[in-house]
Design an enzyme around this catalytic site. Sequence first.
Site, PDB file in Angstrom:
ATOM      1  N   GLN A 154       0.604  -1.204   0.063  1.00 59.56           N
ATOM      2  CA  GLN A 154       0.012   0.100  -0.086  1.00 59.56           C
ATOM      3  C   GLN A 154       0.943   1.285  -0.017  1.00 59.56           C
ATOM      4  OE1 GLN A 154      -2.178  -0.478   3.699  1.00 59.56           O
ATOM      5  NE2 GLN A 154      -0.482  -1.329   4.562  1.00 59.56           N
ATOM      6  N   ASP A 174      -8.143  -5.236  13.601  1.00 57.51           N
ATOM      7  CA  ASP A 174      -7.684  -3.626  13.305  1.00 57.51           C
ATOM      8  C   ASP A 174      -7.329  -3.448  12.029  1.00 57.51           C
ATOM      9  OD1 ASP A 174      -7.100  -1.107  13.710  1.00 57.51           O
ATOM     10  OD2 ASP A 174      -5.376  -1.309  14.981  1.00 57.51           O
ATOM     11  N   SER A 175      -8.196  -3.595  11.246  1.00 56.18           N
ATOM     12  CA  SER A 175      -8.311  -3.626   9.781  1.00 56.18           C
ATOM     13  C   SER A 175      -8.317  -2.117   9.001  1.00 56.18           C
ATOM     14  CB  SER A 175      -9.198  -4.398   9.089  1.00 56.18           C
ATOM     15  OG  SER A 175     -10.476  -4.103   8.996  1.00 56.18           O
ATOM     16  N   THR A 176      -7.685  -2.179   7.787  1.00 57.30           N
ATOM     17  CA  THR A 176      -7.963  -0.903   6.945  1.00 57.30           C
ATOM     18  C   THR A 176      -9.238  -1.084   6.653  1.00 57.30           C
ATOM     19  OG1 THR A 176      -6.857  -1.757   5.308  1.00 57.30           O
ATOM     20  CG2 THR A 176      -5.720  -0.381   6.536  1.00 57.30           C
TER      21      THR A 176
END
Lengths: 291, 291
Positions: free
Chosen positions: B39, B163-165
């Site tokens: 990313q 705790d994802s994007t």
Amino acid sequence: MGAMERRVADLWFTEYQTPNLRLGLRIRDVLLNKQSPYQHILVVDTDQYGKVLVLDGAIQLTENDEFCYHEMMAHLVLCAHPCPERVLVIGGGDGGVVREAIKHEAVKKVTLVDIDEDVINTSRTFFPNVSCALEDERVEIKPMDALLYVKERFNEFDIVIIDSTDPVDFASGLFEPEFYRDVHKALKDNGLMIAQTESPFAEPKLLSEAVKGLRSVFENVYLAWGVVPTYPTGFWTYSVGSKNIDPRIQRRSAPKGTKYYSDDMHSLAFKLPPFVWEIIDGDNLKEAKAD
Amino acid sequence: MGAMERRVADLWFTEYQTPNLRLGLRIRDVLLNKQSPYQHILVVDTDQYGKVLVLDGAIQLTENDEFCYHEMMAHLVLCAHPCPERVLVIGGGDGGVVREAIKHEAVKKVTLVDIDEDVINTSRTFFPNVSCALEDERVEIKPMDALLYVKERFNEFDIVIIDSTDPVDFASGLFEPEFYRDVHKALKDNGLMIAQTESPFAEPKLLSEAVKGLRSVFENVYLAWGVVPTYPTGFWTYSVGSKNIDPRIQRRSAPKGTKYYSDDMHSLAFKLPPFVWEIIDGDNLKEAKAD
């Protein structure tokens, strides 16, 4: 020459929430853009939030999230009062708070005092779902300076709702202890007042001083909070001044059909995150430790 | 020629929160601007919120408001569990959730699985107050694909924190029932999992589908909410999946020094405004009425 993509007009409204923070809304069109005797009035049509009312560059309401703010401003105090018959709304010319207030059968009369009749008429034209209650027979509209209006009222209201714009220019007096004293005097013995007191993230000093000012006048002051996505930082506060009623106790149920406020939301609104307690009670906490 | 005002460089970072809504932050400087194998990583220094970490154009955290999110993600489940010894954090390479998790003495080991080691190192370099716990001896770091990692774990964790994007590209699998089934299998009988599930204002469909997906796997699913000013609309949701523990009951006190989370905030987080209930239970409510 190569093929070109079809170009489209890219229209945006930008609100400077602080000098360092801005919110941008893609707009379809500008529906109204005028100067009233008191402020600049802008109405834009947005893809994200529907129609938006902007006064002096600050978003006042959007069709899609106005319920968050108007329900809390009205019901936090109206549902806490045992029998709210007389209600005074200061500012709030858009009619959103009035619409919520007359949902209470106990309410016999709502007086709306907004200095700027152009805001009232703008809401009537562009926001029928917000202004719809302004024609109700229980509603009285006074287009005048609320500072002057409140000075002449004594022991008259059960509820006073201060739905002001940001504390700049002609609205700054609405955040002063002198005005709070007049509101106190205009309230009956069981009276409750509520005022929007900005965001603890964007305006911690303003919040702290508003609460301090209220505490210098009212027997009891309580802070409540809620979310309003289109107000700076989304975290909004409501300060309640009371002569003797504890507004944290809900004495009457939520009106039917509310989308943000509920019996649950009433009680939780008065429970604050620790960082907000620190903002409004930090000085006291430090003094207590120093003793 | 007349006198000119001194001109200053006007630098802004703009986040497109939806195609029609954008947040702008005045920046002092760009501190990092690189492409990792997974990313785009950007670190900017802002006047409003301090340093900000941006992944693929989406704000992940700011120094000034990250506590709102990290405290809720960790303590809502850690304080609900009677004895959380083994914790798995998925994503969250910045270390903010890990920092909160190791505040619990009961926790013996935290495993952090983030696919992108560059995020972990970026946090170590620019956000020492967020990444500070990554060197703790109770913390194990696995830079790998969480989908693969979780597939191989059985009955091992008390707590799983996702705790994802946002659910796009390589992170989209983290919002699928197949992954939730693997998480369920990796949890012990008393296990609890929590996932961030976006904003009901900006992404109502995504929220509704995430809850639906969790309900297809977990015995009990509970939705909680809180404010995070720099996430779209400020109103954020956390979905908790449980095998048999009711996470609304707080079984252990808040760690000292929290700024957003507290004993009060725990219980109120599970009480939702009516419009949010409508988003996650609207279909059921309609079916019930049709019966």
